[in-house]
Design a protein around this motif. Structure first.
Motif, PDB file in Angstrom:
ATOM      1  N   ALA A  80       0.796  -1.193   0.142  1.00 50.60           N
ATOM      2  CA  ALA A  80      -0.358  -0.672   0.233  1.00 50.60           C
ATOM      3  C   ALA A  80       0.756   1.147  -0.061  1.00 50.60           C
ATOM      4  O   ALA A  80       0.501   1.906  -0.236  1.00 50.60           O
ATOM      5  N   ALA A  81       1.868   1.076   0.579  1.00 50.07           N
ATOM      6  CA  ALA A  81       2.946   2.240   0.590  1.00 50.07           C
ATOM      7  C   ALA A  81       3.492   2.239  -0.648  1.00 50.07           C
ATOM      8  O   ALA A  81       4.156   3.776  -0.889  1.00 50.07           O
ATOM      9  N   GLY A  82       3.326   2.041  -1.460  1.00 50.00           N
ATOM     10  CA  GLY A  82       3.916   1.754  -2.484  1.00 50.00           C
ATOM     11  C   GLY A  82       6.145   1.264  -2.859  1.00 50.00           C
ATOM     12  O   GLY A  82       6.394   0.884  -3.467  1.00 50.00           O
ATOM     13  N   ARG A  83       6.111   0.075  -1.705  1.00 53.62           N
ATOM     14  CA  ARG A  83       6.962  -0.512  -1.331  1.00 53.62           C
ATOM     15  C   ARG A  83       8.492   0.399  -1.425  1.00 53.62           C
ATOM     16  O   ARG A  83       9.474   0.798  -2.874  1.00 53.62           O
ATOM     17  N   PRO A  84       8.788   1.346  -0.713  1.00 49.14           N
ATOM     18  CA  PRO A  84       9.884   2.454  -0.643  1.00 49.14           C
ATOM     19  C   PRO A  84      10.968   1.271  -0.948  1.00 49.14           C
ATOM     20  O   PRO A  84      11.064   0.389  -0.174  1.00 49.14           O
ATOM     21  N   ALA A  85      12.114   1.743  -2.005  1.00 49.76           N
ATOM     22  CA  ALA A  85      12.955   1.367  -1.584  1.00 49.76           C
ATOM     23  C   ALA A  85      13.403   0.984  -0.509  1.00 49.76           C
ATOM     24  O   ALA A  85      14.736   0.391  -0.196  1.00 49.76           O
ATOM     25  N   GLU A  86      13.185   2.723   0.577  1.00 48.46           N
ATOM     26  CA  GLU A  86      14.801   2.467   1.409  1.00 48.46           C
ATOM     27  C   GLU A  86      13.851   1.450   2.987  1.00 48.46           C
ATOM     28  O   GLU A  86      14.436   1.708   3.684  1.00 48.46           O
TER      29      GLU A  86
END
Length: 295
Positions: A80-86
């Motif tokens: 849901a959060a866009g799979r953040p890379a960090e």
């Protein structure tokens, strides 16, 4: 000889710092590394360093200490959060354990210094809060992303409507909107088109888009598109109707927030502004009255 609480604190810090460093500075996930290796296999890339074997002891330990339901919930929140890379899921799992361990160690020191039920309850509460902090941060990121998608949806549908009426197909209109956009909705449109390009059926790709974003307005639009594709309804009419509805909903949400402002202002007004105003206006008079009656 050092006291026992000092030794316990030093031991807790010595154990927590390496785990915290790994959780915050860990490299990309194994799945991403394998995907990159498959894409670059057989290619002689300039400046590419040879791959080094990685130790998988810490990821396995973190997964073993975390329930499967928690990992699944983190995976859903990350989607849901866009799979953040960090913030990959393994790093979140490790961060939960590290924060909980540090909070438990500090809570143990507090309890040993001042034993009692209040200190014990405070230590347990701080440990629980530290354990769920990564999930709260990820949930907050997901909520912000969903609000951004809902805000951009009306304008994106307008662009797609114009493109379809100009003669482009639905997927070509999606590609143009994704290419011209800059927000999370454009990223999701591009990802959906990539899923279709690699062979995923259009219906499944559209439903996966609605499932990933979890935005009610976008889910309603995807359902209308799927039904139009199934029954042969003109996609231009669907886009025009959905765009008008999204603009109306956005206007209604703006009006609702504007109507909530007076209610939200009441409590700061009563608790912060009015007491200060009373002190400034009535303070000198109260001092004069006290001096008059006191003299």
């Amino acid at each position: 000889m050092l006291p026992t609480p000092v030794l316990a604190a030093a031991l807790a810090v010595a154990l927590a710092v390496p785990l915290l460093g790994w959780a915050l500075l860990a490299r990309t996930q194994d799945a991403a590394a394998r995907t990159r290796a498959n894409l670059t296999r057989g290619l002689d890339l300039p400046g590419a360093a040879p791959a080094r074997p990685r130790s998988r002891l810490l990821p396995r330990l973190a997964r073993a200490l975390t329930p499967a339901g928690t990992v699944a919930r983190l995976n859903r929140l990350a989607g849901a959060a866009g799979r953040p890379a960090e913030w990959p899921v393994p790093r979140l799992v490790a961060a939960k354990l590290v924060l909980a361990a540090v909070a438990a160690a500090l809570g143990g020191l507090v309890v040993s210094a001042s034993p009692g039920p209040p200190a014990l309850l405070m230590a347990a509460g701080v440990t629980g809060v530290a354990y769920v902090v990564p999930e709260l941060l990820l949930y907050s990121r997901g909520q912000e992303r969903q609000q951004a998608i809902a805000l951009e949806l009306a304008d994106t549908l307008d662009q797609m409507t114009i493109a379809v009426e100009a003669g482009l197909g639905f997927e070509a209109a999606m590609a143009r909107a994704g290419r011209n956009g800059r927000g999370p909705l454009a990223e999701e449109l591009v990802r959906t088109l990539q899923d279709i390009a690699v062979g995923q059926p259009r219906r499944e790709a559209y439903l996966a888009l609605a499932e990933r974003t979890a935005v009610p307005d976008l889910r309603r639009f995807i359902r209308a598109v799927v039904q139009a594709d199934a029954y042969g309804v003109s996609i231009a009419d669907v886009l025009r109707t959905q765009a008008a509805e999204m603009r109306l909903k956005r206007r209604q949400r703006a009006e609702e927030k504007a109507m909530q402002i007076p209610v939200k202002v009441i409590f700061p007004l009563i608790l912060c502004i009015l007491p200060t105003l009373f002190i400034v206006l009535l303070g000198p008079a109260v001092l004069d009255i006290a001096a008059a009656f006191g003299g």
